[in-house]
Design an enzyme around this catalytic site. Structure first.
Site, short mmCIF file in Angstrom:
data_model
loop_
_atom_site.label_atom_id
_atom_site.label_comp_id
_atom_site.label_asym_id
_atom_site.label_seq_id
_atom_site.Cartn_x
_atom_site.Cartn_y
_atom_site.Cartn_z
N ASP A 74 8.50 -29.69 -72.34
CA ASP A 74 8.18 -28.71 -71.29
C ASP A 74 8.95 -29.03 -70.01
OD1 ASP A 74 6.24 -26.52 -70.30
OD2 ASP A 74 6.01 -28.08 -68.79
N TYR A 90 12.07 -27.49 -61.40
CA TYR A 90 11.95 -28.94 -61.35
C TYR A 90 13.26 -29.59 -60.89
CZ TYR A 90 7.57 -28.51 -64.07
OH TYR A 90 6.30 -28.18 -64.51
N GLN A 92 -1.12 -22.68 -69.37
CA GLN A 92 -0.77 -24.05 -68.99
C GLN A 92 -1.48 -24.42 -67.68
OE1 GLN A 92 2.97 -26.83 -67.67
NE2 GLN A 92 3.37 -25.46 -69.37
N PRO A 105 -2.39 -34.54 -67.84
CA PRO A 105 -3.60 -35.01 -68.53
C PRO A 105 -4.00 -36.43 -68.13
CG PRO A 105 -1.70 -35.07 -70.01
CD PRO A 105 -1.25 -34.38 -68.76
N LYS A 134 -3.91 -47.91 -63.66
CA LYS A 134 -3.04 -48.89 -62.97
C LYS A 134 -3.21 -48.90 -61.45
CE LYS A 134 1.08 -45.95 -62.95
NZ LYS A 134 2.39 -45.80 -63.55
N ASN A 181 1.55 -43.75 -75.17
CA ASN A 181 0.74 -42.52 -75.06
C ASN A 181 0.65 -41.76 -76.37
OD1 ASN A 181 0.61 -43.30 -72.44
ND2 ASN A 181 1.95 -41.70 -71.63
#
Ligand code: NDP
Length: 333
Positions: free
Chosen positions: A49, A54, A177, A207, A216, A295
């Site tokens: 995606d 971006y 989305q 997510p 962290k 992940n």
């Protein structure tokens, strides 16, 4: 890796998708970006995606390079249109002019002749909805776009678009989305039930709440070097709303739950989002190949009702659930 159908469409997507917001073309060097994509492919991620906006359009170029030579039929490529890609008054929004110009620029940067899922990146309050939908319909008929979706629309906006698509016999949306994580649950009351009944799958962003749910960041401590929260260029501003001690403490309460399952906090957070049947895929980000490898192991983890309840009680009243928090700011404002 397990795969799910995107809404009621026939296209399968990987349960874990890889997105390149804030990383490719900005935070990480190109060689690391390419390694992340190649690692993703190696571990079974097939869904990628990105968006025209971006990194000021650079992210699409980097993704196009990273996927060069990979069999086109073996992955699903998602991008979006809406946010400004230039200074001009028509370099933004969902007018037919901008959609048509932006899709051709995206295809060039992504080095492909089709986009698997093309998405409205927000709702455009100025352009007539029918104009935007007609442009998407034409792109589908031209074979440049295979499926269509939207991002961060509220239930009434989705309903209006579905009514037009139904009345005109146009291609229906297959995806939504939204932001969705254990900390941000605003779609649960209205968007999810509507989408579920209309065959629209959620492909959810952030997510991990931008890395927070990896555990962290600790209350009262400086963010670790190299993390998004320590990135003074763009990242720290984006994650700032999450960097509050009460939120960080609630997240820290999840650690014993992850430990009891023998999984990491990131895997717990991704498995949590995947536990909702209306979610087709979770789009995670990663600034390092090691994060991709960690992940991806969330795919296939099933959390039982007792674990989901213990996550709710660990987070208390911290998660946001108000459906009015889905907003589409005017891109021309
Ligand atoms: P996440 O919530 O998955 O956050 C990703 C970031 O968290 C990484 O870049 C990394 O940042 C950190 N991280 C990831 N895995 C780990 C790990 N195992 N351990 C420690 N830290 C980890 O998602 P993003 O916010 O990046 O969003 C994902 C995608 O969603 C985007 O790329 C984009 O495709 C989509 N998106 C869509 C939006 C929309 O409006 N439609 C808006 C925003 C995103 P670091 O290492 O730098 O700390």
């Amino acid at each position: 890796m397990e795969y799910r159908r995107l809404g009621s469409s026939g296209m399968y997507v990987s349960e874990i998708a890889y997105g390149n917001w804030l990383t490719h073309g900005t935070q990480v060097e190109e060689d690391i970006a390419i390694k992340c994509v190649r690692t993703a492919l190696d571990v079974g991620i097939t869904t990628f995606d990105t968006a025209d906006v971006y990194a000021g359009t650079k992210a699409e170029t980097v993704l196009g390079k990273a996927l060069k030579g990979v069999r086109r039929e073996s992955y699903e490529l998602f991008t979006k249109v809406y946010w400004p890609t230039g200074e001009g008054k028509n370099d933004r929004g969902l007018s037919r002019k901008h959609i048509m110009e932006s899709v051709h620029a995206s295809l060039k940067r992504l080095n492909t002749d089709h986009i698997d899922l093309y998405q409205f990146h927000r709702f455009d309050v100025e352009t007539p909805l029918e104009e935007s939908l007609q442009a998407f319909e034409d792109l589908v008929r031209q074979g440049k776009v295979h499926y269509i979706g939207f991002s961060e629309w509220d239930a009434s906006q989705i309903k209006s678009a579905l009514d037009i698509q139904k009345a005109r016999g146009w291609t229906r949306f297959v995806s939504s989305q939204p932001q969705y994580s254990a900390l941000w649950r605003v779609i649960e009351k209205e968007v999810m039930p509507l989408c579920k009944s209309e065959g629209i799958g959620q492909i959810v962003w952030s997510p991990l709440a931008q890395g927070l749910l990896s555990g962290k960041y600790l209350p009262g401590k400086k963010p670790p070097a190299g993390s998004r929260a320590s990135d003074k260029k763009v990242g720290s501003g984006m994650v700032a709303n999450w960097m509050k001690d009460d939120i960080l403490q609630a997240v820290a309460n999840l650690r014993p739950i992850a430990d009891a399952h023998g999984i990491t906090m990131s895997q717990l957070a991704l498995a949590w989002a995947l536990s909702h049947s209306n979610v087709s895929s979770v789009i995670m980000g990663a600034s390092k190949p090691s994060q991709v490898k960690e992940n991806v192991k969330a795919s296939g983890i099933k959390l039982d009702a007792q674990t989901l309840a213990s996550i709710d009680s660990a987070l208390g009243d911290i998660p946001e659930t108000d459906p009015t928090k889905n907003v589409s700011p005017n891109p021309r404002a």
